[in-house]
Design a protein around this motif. Structure first.
Motif, mmCIF file in Angstrom:
data_model
loop_
_atom_site.group_PDB
_atom_site.id
_atom_site.type_symbol
_atom_site.label_atom_id
_atom_site.label_comp_id
_atom_site.label_asym_id
_atom_site.label_seq_id
_atom_site.Cartn_x
_atom_site.Cartn_y
_atom_site.Cartn_z
ATOM 1 N N PHE A 162 -13.605 -49.347 -35.920
ATOM 2 C CA PHE A 162 -12.986 -50.669 -35.834
ATOM 3 C C PHE A 162 -13.541 -51.577 -36.921
ATOM 4 O O PHE A 162 -14.715 -51.526 -37.274
ATOM 5 C CB PHE A 162 -13.219 -51.291 -34.454
ATOM 6 C CG PHE A 162 -12.319 -50.733 -33.390
ATOM 7 C CD1 PHE A 162 -11.030 -51.200 -33.240
ATOM 8 C CD2 PHE A 162 -12.771 -49.722 -32.551
ATOM 9 C CE1 PHE A 162 -10.192 -50.680 -32.265
ATOM 10 C CE2 PHE A 162 -11.943 -49.192 -31.574
ATOM 11 C CZ PHE A 162 -10.644 -49.670 -31.433
ATOM 12 N N ASP A 163 -12.664 -52.430 -37.427
ATOM 13 C CA ASP A 163 -13.030 -53.390 -38.461
ATOM 14 C C ASP A 163 -13.534 -54.698 -37.870
ATOM 15 O O ASP A 163 -14.159 -55.500 -38.579
ATOM 16 C CB ASP A 163 -11.808 -53.700 -39.333
ATOM 17 C CG ASP A 163 -11.161 -52.435 -39.861
ATOM 18 O OD1 ASP A 163 -11.703 -51.851 -40.813
ATOM 19 O OD2 ASP A 163 -10.117 -52.026 -39.296
ATOM 20 N N ALA A 164 -13.265 -54.912 -36.592
ATOM 21 C CA ALA A 164 -13.622 -56.175 -35.944
ATOM 22 C C ALA A 164 -13.731 -55.953 -34.441
ATOM 23 O O ALA A 164 -13.173 -54.995 -33.890
ATOM 24 C CB ALA A 164 -12.567 -57.252 -36.225
ATOM 25 N N VAL A 165 -14.458 -56.837 -33.791
ATOM 26 C CA VAL A 165 -14.442 -56.929 -32.340
ATOM 27 C C VAL A 165 -14.069 -58.356 -31.960
ATOM 28 O O VAL A 165 -14.402 -59.308 -32.669
ATOM 29 C CB VAL A 165 -15.792 -56.547 -31.685
ATOM 30 C CG1 VAL A 165 -16.074 -55.067 -31.838
ATOM 31 C CG2 VAL A 165 -16.938 -57.391 -32.219
ATOM 32 N N GLU A 166 -13.357 -58.474 -30.852
ATOM 33 C CA GLU A 166 -13.022 -59.772 -30.276
ATOM 34 C C GLU A 166 -13.723 -59.875 -28.931
ATOM 35 O O GLU A 166 -13.424 -59.102 -28.010
ATOM 36 C CB GLU A 166 -11.511 -59.919 -30.096
ATOM 37 C CG GLU A 166 -11.091 -61.231 -29.430
ATOM 38 C CD GLU A 166 -9.613 -61.266 -29.095
ATOM 39 O OE1 GLU A 166 -8.840 -61.657 -29.987
ATOM 40 O OE2 GLU A 166 -9.243 -60.875 -27.968
ATOM 41 N N ILE A 167 -14.659 -60.796 -28.803
ATOM 42 C CA ILE A 167 -15.391 -60.993 -27.554
ATOM 43 C C ILE A 167 -14.535 -61.842 -26.623
ATOM 44 O O ILE A 167 -14.066 -62.917 -26.999
ATOM 45 C CB ILE A 167 -16.740 -61.684 -27.822
ATOM 46 C CG1 ILE A 167 -17.569 -60.890 -28.841
ATOM 47 C CG2 ILE A 167 -17.515 -61.848 -26.523
ATOM 48 C CD1 ILE A 167 -18.764 -61.661 -29.377
ATOM 49 N N HIS A 168 -14.347 -61.373 -25.391
ATOM 50 C CA HIS A 168 -13.485 -62.084 -24.449
ATOM 51 C C HIS A 168 -14.271 -63.195 -23.762
ATOM 52 O O HIS A 168 -15.097 -62.955 -22.896
ATOM 53 C CB HIS A 168 -12.936 -61.108 -23.402
ATOM 54 C CG HIS A 168 -11.653 -61.558 -22.773
ATOM 55 N ND1 HIS A 168 -11.401 -62.865 -22.446
ATOM 56 C CD2 HIS A 168 -10.538 -60.866 -22.413
ATOM 57 C CE1 HIS A 168 -10.195 -62.967 -21.907
ATOM 58 N NE2 HIS A 168 -9.643 -61.763 -21.897
ATOM 59 N N LEU A 169 -13.968 -64.435 -24.170
ATOM 60 C CA LEU A 169 -14.572 -65.619 -23.555
ATOM 61 C C LEU A 169 -13.503 -66.470 -22.882
ATOM 62 O O LEU A 169 -13.648 -67.689 -22.783
ATOM 63 C CB LEU A 169 -15.293 -66.467 -24.617
ATOM 64 C CG LEU A 169 -16.368 -65.802 -25.470
ATOM 65 C CD1 LEU A 169 -16.984 -66.821 -26.438
ATOM 66 C CD2 LEU A 169 -17.457 -65.178 -24.601
#
Length: 393
Positions: A162-169
């Motif tokens: 993966f090129d990025a992660v999105e943290i679920h806030l």
């Protein structure tokens, strides 16, 4: 003094260490395609189609950081066994020229404990219809474990390509539920004043950034408001966003709203598919939803860029890159977002109907979206998320 040029949404753009081919992001929409909690051919094909359709980056949703952090037991949870399937997915996305992002998070009180067979965690103990039981108040040890699990999940995501992660806030998932004064009744260092309620979200982002550094982009899906009385609201949300910016832990915020726990349609807008949701449930839940579901699945009128008014306040207060979400299905709306100073736009439901819509909008800005915002795609998460108006063949 010369005016700043408005970016072209279909030109390359930087996101942290990444250069995306354009500023269009496929937003996280739970795919319902991960039987056995692993990525298979169906999920790979789903994201390949969106990559081929022209987005700059597609987001896999939802990659839980722990077994009890799933909303249902077939969701991916990040562990070594999940890496090979996810690597196939990122390879497929990269082959189409797009970047791949993994949304990582912990569902907290939104988890269905009957399905996961693990008690749902929340800031405070409470009877919870979503969890189908009583949520357990997270101990300090639980919070530390979940925080570390986010870092581990980010590492697995990087290993999977993966090129990025999105943290679920957002949406009153674990970190978001701590932010909510309505849900968080704690009296310790994680409850009460805003600085205490924001501790989990800030610590999670710090743990992820410390784990991956600048090797991949780190973004967060962040609630501007919960859409419920007594919940997390704009005045507090702006302060937390400012703290995240000062912390330097995220490369961008994707601005969202609503509560999967208490008011999900506040995010989605448009028709509430009560009958379709009821059809997926056993009795007596089916009857109960048909009789009283309007209190939970409320209808809000759909309009283009329906989160823009709130998001403008964040744009004026922050220098951090921002991703505008909510009612983006035309080139005119994309261009408006760029003119308003947003760095990226995120699309979801319109792409379920037409994965190739970005390519067609680039070729002809007057292209209309075929999405009717009926929201009947929402109940399909139980059988494989798709637009009910198109063939799945």
């Amino acid at each position: 003094m010369t005016a700043t040029a408005v970016p072209d949404v279909f030109q390359p753009a930087r996101l942290g260490p990444l250069t995306l081919r354009n500023r269009v992001v496929k937003a996280a929409t739970f795919e319902g395609m991960t039987r056995g909690a692993l990525a298979g051919d169906e999920l790979v094909a789903f994201h390949r189609a969106h990559a081929a359709g022209g987005v700059g980056m597609t987001t896999v949703a939802y990659c839980a950081v722990a077994p009890e952090g799933r909303t249902e037991r077939n969701q991916i949870w990040m562990r070594p066994e999940a890496v090979p399937g996810l690597r196939r997915l990122t390879d497929a996305v990269h082959a189409e020229g797009a970047a791949a992002c993994a949304q990582i998070g912990h569902a907290g009180p939104v988890a269905n404990s009957r399905s996961t067979r693990v008690p749902a965690l929340a800031p405070s103990r409470a009877v919870n219809a979503q969890a189908r039981g009583v949520t357990r108040a997270a101990t300090r040890e639980d919070i530390a474990r979940v925080t570390t699990a986010h870092a581990d999940a980010a590492r697995y995501a990087r290993e999977a390509g993966f090129d990025a992660v999105e943290i679920h806030l957002g949406h009153n998932y674990f970190s978001s539920s701590f932010l909510s004064p309505r849900i968080n009744k704690r009296k310790d260092e994680y409850g009460g004043p805003l600085a205490h309620r924001a501790r989990v979200a800030r610590d999670v982002c710090r743990a992820v950034r410390d784990e991956v550094g600048d090797s991949i982009a780190v973004t967060a899906k962040f609630n501007m408001d919960d859409g419920v009385p007594g919940g997390f609201w704009l005045d507090e949300s702006l302060r937390v966003a400012s703290w995240l910016q000062d912390d330097g832990t995220v490369d961008a915020l994707q601005l969202t709203a609503g509560s999967s726990l208490l008011n999900p349609m506040y995010l989605f807008r448009g028709d509430a598919p009560l009958r379709e949701f009821a059809a997926t449930m056993p009795q007596p839940l089916r009857l109960g939803l048909r009789l009283a579901g309007g209190r939970f699945l409320r209808s809000y009128p759909y309009e283009e860029a329906y989160l823009l008014d709130s998001a403008r306040r964040f744009r004026s207060a922050l220098t951090l890159p921002l991703i505008l979400l909510g009612g983006i299905s035309t080139r005119a709306t994309m261009d408006l977002a760029m003119a308003e100073g947003f760095d990226f736009v995120a699309m979801a439901r319109a792409l379920l109907r037409e994965p190739d819509l970005p390519n067609r909008l680039r070729a002809d800005p007057a292209t209309p979206s075929l999405c009717t915002h009926c929201n009947k795609c929402m109940p399909t998460i139980f059988t494989g998320t798709h637009c009910v108006l198109t063939s799945r063949a």
